[in-house]
Motif scaffolding. Structure first.
Motif, short mmCIF file in Angstrom:
data_model
loop_
_atom_site.label_atom_id
_atom_site.label_comp_id
_atom_site.label_asym_id
_atom_site.label_seq_id
_atom_site.Cartn_x
_atom_site.Cartn_y
_atom_site.Cartn_z
N ALA A 272 0.84 -1.21 0.00
CA ALA A 272 0.00 0.00 0.00
C ALA A 272 0.88 1.26 0.00
O ALA A 272 0.59 2.23 -0.70
N GLU A 276 -0.31 3.50 -3.18
CA GLU A 276 -1.34 4.50 -2.85
C GLU A 276 -0.90 5.94 -3.11
O GLU A 276 -1.70 6.76 -3.56
N SER A 281 -5.61 1.96 -5.28
CA SER A 281 -6.13 1.40 -4.04
C SER A 281 -5.53 0.01 -3.81
O SER A 281 -5.74 -0.90 -4.63
N GLU A 283 -6.40 -1.94 -1.48
CA GLU A 283 -7.54 -2.79 -1.12
C GLU A 283 -8.19 -3.38 -2.37
O GLU A 283 -8.54 -4.57 -2.40
N ALA A 284 -8.31 -2.57 -3.42
CA ALA A 284 -8.94 -3.06 -4.67
C ALA A 284 -8.17 -4.26 -5.21
O ALA A 284 -8.77 -5.25 -5.65
#
Ligand code: 6CS
Length: 298
Positions: A272, A276, A281, A283-284
């Motif tokens: 991340a 980021e 993202s 998370e995506a």
């Protein structure tokens, strides 16, 4: 040995040969005449990269996915992730080789580079040709067009329906494919070599819309600082895609070694920290898998 030449079918003889063979192998093994067990395929491929001292990566030059500075240094989210993973695997650095998206897989297979780390989105037809890592960079699609969107273009189908609308897109890229699949005739889909050319063609009116992933279009227009242009995002009806690092099929073991480190970096938060700041993202990428995006095992 004579029996094997005679091709005897006598089970006793052949089983004697097998027993004798096993004793002989044990004896030879004990004398150390046998070479050490062959290294794994991943070890072999990695050993070659370590010896080379760097990994040759296929890239575009499409920030924030990939970027080549005037002094030749390579950055962008995809190369930065690859550099971090490869460093942990013991390979010092990355050397970028710029390629059109449509030439990346042929270039990989022709050994022009060792891996493609360029935002090459996972799609079943590509998954048939390469061994992808787990997902890294995910994004939707976007349009850059004249302010006020005079032709009211919100989807690739809208472009198909307007006989005067011309779209610019990367050669062999996803946006070119989406336009053609939506029914835009070939002559109205203009191949654009790089984002700067796409911007110029849009400003000169040679195309009515330029399509790239959302983060690429925003990066381009933020730098262009041209108030006569605007962004339409996401493109209606277009999927969200994710890329992965793309390896040759025969280097699947190296891909697995890459994946192991990538998973550790996703779990530790290091992944991340790299993606980021570029706007992606983490998370995506964690929410999906290669097999889902490839429509089956890869
Ligand atoms: O994978 C592709 O085809 C698309 N990926 C990116 C990051 N930009 C454009 C290209 O068409």
């Amino acid at each position: 040995m004579a029996n094997s030449h005679k091709g005897t079918t006598d089970m006793t003889a052949s089983s004697k040969f097998r027993v004798l063979g096993a004793a002989a192998i044990a004896l030879l093994g004990a004398t150390g005449l046998f070479a050490a067990a062959p290294a794994s395929a991943a070890d072999d491929a990695l050993a070659k990269l370590k010896e080379q001292g760097f990994v040759r990566i296929g890239i575009a030059n499409e920030p924030p996915y990939t970027a080549v500075k005037p002094d030749g240094t390579v950055s962008g989210a995809a190369p930065d992730v690859a550099r971090a993973v490869m460093k942990k695997l013991g390979v010092g650095d990355v050397v970028g080789s710029i390629s059109e998206y449509g030439a990346m897989i042929p270039g990989l297979q022709a050994r022009r580079f060792d891996v493609v780390t360029a935002g090459l989105f996972m799609k079943p037809e590509r998954c048939r040709a390469v061994a992808y890592s787990q997902p890294i960079l995910c994004d939707a699609e976007a349009f850059a067009l004249k302010k006020g969107n005079p032709l009211k273009l919100a989807s690739y189908e809208d472009i198909a329906k307007n006989p005067n609308a011309k779209i610019g897109a990367p050669g062999g890229g996803t946006e070119e494919k989406l336009a053609l699949q939506a029914g835009v005739p070939r002559e109205r889909v203009i191949v654009v070599p790089d984002p700067q050319s796409g911007l110029k063609m849009l400003q000169d009116g040679r195309i009515d819309v330029y399509s790239l992933p959302v983060l690429s279009i925003h990066d381009l227009l933020n730098k262009a600082n041209d108030s006569s242009l605007e962004v339409v995002a996401p493109v209606k009806g277009a999927p969200v895609y994710c890329d992965g690092a793309a390896f040759r099929k025969q280097d699947a073991a190296l891909r697995d070694a890459f994946d192991k480190v990538l998973a550790e970096m996703k779990a530790s938060g290091e992944f991340a920290k790299i993606v980021e700041p570029y706007g992606f993202s983490a998370e995506a990428a964690k929410q999906t898998t290669r097999d889902e995006l490839c429509g089956g095992p890869n």
